[in-house]
Motif scaffolding. Structure first.
Motif, PDB file in Angstrom:
ATOM      1  N   THR A 122      -0.939  -6.449  -2.298  1.00 24.21           N
ATOM      2  CA  THR A 122       0.109  -6.628  -3.298  1.00 24.21           C
ATOM      3  C   THR A 122       1.396  -5.940  -2.862  1.00 24.21           C
ATOM      4  O   THR A 122       2.504  -6.475  -3.027  1.00 24.21           O
ATOM      5  N   PRO A 142      -4.367 -10.534 -10.062  1.00 24.86           N
ATOM      6  CA  PRO A 142      -2.970 -10.113  -9.879  1.00 24.86           C
ATOM      7  C   PRO A 142      -2.801  -8.616 -10.151  1.00 24.86           C
ATOM      8  O   PRO A 142      -3.455  -8.062 -11.036  1.00 24.86           O
ATOM      9  N   TYR A 143      -1.951  -7.984  -9.383  1.00 24.40           N
ATOM     10  CA  TYR A 143      -1.559  -6.595  -9.601  1.00 24.40           C
ATOM     11  C   TYR A 143      -0.039  -6.585  -9.691  1.00 24.40           C
ATOM     12  O   TYR A 143       0.637  -7.217  -8.869  1.00 24.40           O
ATOM     13  N   LYS A 146       1.495  -9.933  -9.661  1.00 19.55           N
ATOM     14  CA  LYS A 146       1.733 -10.581  -8.371  1.00 19.55           C
ATOM     15  C   LYS A 146       0.402 -10.952  -7.721  1.00 19.55           C
ATOM     16  O   LYS A 146      -0.490 -10.115  -7.575  1.00 19.55           O
ATOM     17  N   ASN A 147       0.269 -12.231  -7.344  1.00 21.10           N
ATOM     18  CA  ASN A 147      -0.896 -12.691  -6.614  1.00 21.10           C
ATOM     19  C   ASN A 147      -0.582 -12.774  -5.124  1.00 21.10           C
ATOM     20  O   ASN A 147       0.590 -12.818  -4.717  1.00 21.10           O
TER      21      ASN A 147
END
Length: 491
Positions: A122, A142-143, A146-147
């Protein structure tokens, strides 16, 4: 003249491009994790390719993992650079009292207990890179909203050769080429569990892995990536043999109705049920452990192994002796039989024991333009991989427990230095080119501004000079004056 300039331009461009041995998108790194590939396998390794990578790469005297030596916890430690009690993935399954839920690989909450952490994939995406993950634990979520750019979910019996082909596709993608790829492969862990680490089935699986790695590096060669891409091959733990007669059945020793447990052999987190006195659980377990090949984890051990101070770690934690497991292992055996594994015996394999146990040590070897060749570095840990990747990719590292100084010796030439060299060469080429063009332009300008002399001026000047010198031969006559002399005499 212009043909000469063109030739110099082509020569300079060719020289500069010849010195650029880096990817146009910057460093490209592939991390391959072979689940359950213990360092002890190298002593009787049946393949030939992986040993050549050690002779061409850098590796530590000892590569340390984290306790508990389980798959998901150690893979997330590699991705975040922190201990298990910091990121919260303290087992392949955990109980979270705050959520009142038991979490496994399918729950994002397993990996997001500590919101201050940003996995390396990420972090790379947040600064404009393109990350790819093949079945890496925790990467499917996602983190920071954000993927990753590329992702393949976990699937059983995945073919490593096919995974390697996918990696090359991502590295060479025309629009979003990956600069960081994290690959997880479930073997030889699965075969090791079923047949034990010393079985012929494990040796056969190691040969398959060796062949797939050779295929991958061959593909890098074909696509011109061999001298560009850095490859790190590592594992999470080794494997220890376990016999069915050495299964400790707690239900035959104590009253298991007073507690439940999470985790898996050889480490069980014991959770006392509501309304039950903790001592009524602790004392019988402690007493039976003396003669039944397990013990309650001591506070000093938990502190030394960074397995404390997390609400997902129970106050009572059981650890089986080496080569022993608890009754949950029966489920493992049943699953092998249901899947119709052939030629099963009473010997199997398990991991999760202390990191100081010889058979728990994982592997690490790094090959590529950034790493030393045939170099044995001092000891370092898998949490040091995170700051290494951050430095190589020029990423702003988040909070971590790793040490770049510890792992830095594997680097022969940091990626930033590799980028600086071609930039210096390119700059020198530009200076040389500008100098050549400037010299040619200056010469052309001087030639274009040369004073033009008319025929009358030339004749009059010659007559004047000849008269003043009283008909003496002129030693400094120009070619034009020599041609004019017969005409002047006639005049």
């Amino acid at each position: 003249m212009w043909a000469l300039v063109l030739a110099l331009v082509i020569l300079c461009c060719g020289w500069c491009s010849g010195g650029l041995e880096v990817s146009p998108i910057g460093p490209q790194i592939v991390v391959i994790s072979l689940d359950g590939f213990g360092q002890h396998y190298l002593a009787s390794y049946p393949g030939h390719f992986l040993p050549t990578l050690y002779s061409r790469g850098a590796y530590p005297e000892k590569f340390s993992n984290q306790f508990t030596t389980k798959t998901f916890p150690n893979h997330f430690s590699v991705a975040t650079g922190v201990y298990e009690d910091v990121h919260g993935v303290v087992g392949n399954t955990v109980y979270d009292a705050a959520l009142n839920a038991t979490l496994d690989i399918h729950n994002q909450s397993l990996f997001t207990q500590n919101p201050s952490l940003i996995p390396i994939w990420t972090l790379n995406e947040l600064v404009g890179g393109h990350s790819g993950c093949i079945m890496w634990p925790g990467c499917g979520f996602p983190y920071r909203n954000k993927n990753v750019t590329f992702f393949e979910p976990f699937r059983h019996s995945a073919d490593l050769r096919g995974e390697m082909y996918r990696v090359v596709e991502w590295l060479t993608n025309a629009t979003t080429p990956a600069n960081l790829v994290m690959v997880y492969h479930e073997q030889p862990d699965l075969i090791g569990h079923a047949y034990g680490p010393d079985s012929p089935q494990v040796l056969a699986e190691l040969k398959k892995i060796d062949s797939a790695l050779q295929y991958f590096f061959h593909e890098l060669e074909i696509f011109g990536l061999r001298d560009i891409v850095d490859v790190i091959i590592l594992s999470d733990h080794g494997m220890m043999s376990v016999k069915e007669r050495d299964i400790v059945d707690l239900s035959a020793l104590v009253d298991t109705s007073k507690f439940f447990f999470t985790g898996s052999s050889p480490l069980l987190n014991v959770w006392v049920k509501e309304g039950v006195n903790e001592l009524d659980v602790y004392r019988p377990l402690e007493h039976q452990g003396v003669s039944n090949h397990y013990r309650i984890l001591e506070a000093a051990e938990s502190k030394a192994w960074h397995y404390e101070n997390n609400p997902r770690i129970s106050r009572i934690t059981l650890l089986a002796d080496d080569h022993y497991v608890f009754q949950d292992f029966y489920e493992f055996i049943d699953s092998f039989k249901e899947k119709k594994y052939k030629d099963l015996t009473d010997t199997h394999g398990e991991h999760g024991y202390p990191t100081t146990t010889t058979n728990m040590e994982p592997i690490f070897v790094a090959v590529g333009p950034s790493f030393h060749r045939g170099f044995k570095a001092p000891n370092f840990s898998n949490i040091d991989v995170y700051p290494l990747l951050c430095r190589m990719l020029s990423l702003p590292a988040g909070p971590h427990n790793g040490s770049f100084a510890a792992i830095a010796p594997v680097l022969a030439q940091p990626s930033t230095t590799r980028l600086l060299k071609p930039l210096i060469i390119a700059l020198a080429c530009m200076v040389l080119l500008v100098g050549v063009v400037g010299m040619v332009a200056c010469a052309l300008t001087r030639r274009s501004h040369k004073r033009t002399v008319s025929a009358d001026s030339l004749i009059n000047g010659y007559v004047y000079r000849k008269t003043m010198r009283k008909e003496k031969p002129l030693e400094d006559r120009s070619e034009e004056e020599c041609l004019l002399e017969p005409e002047v005499e006639e005049v």
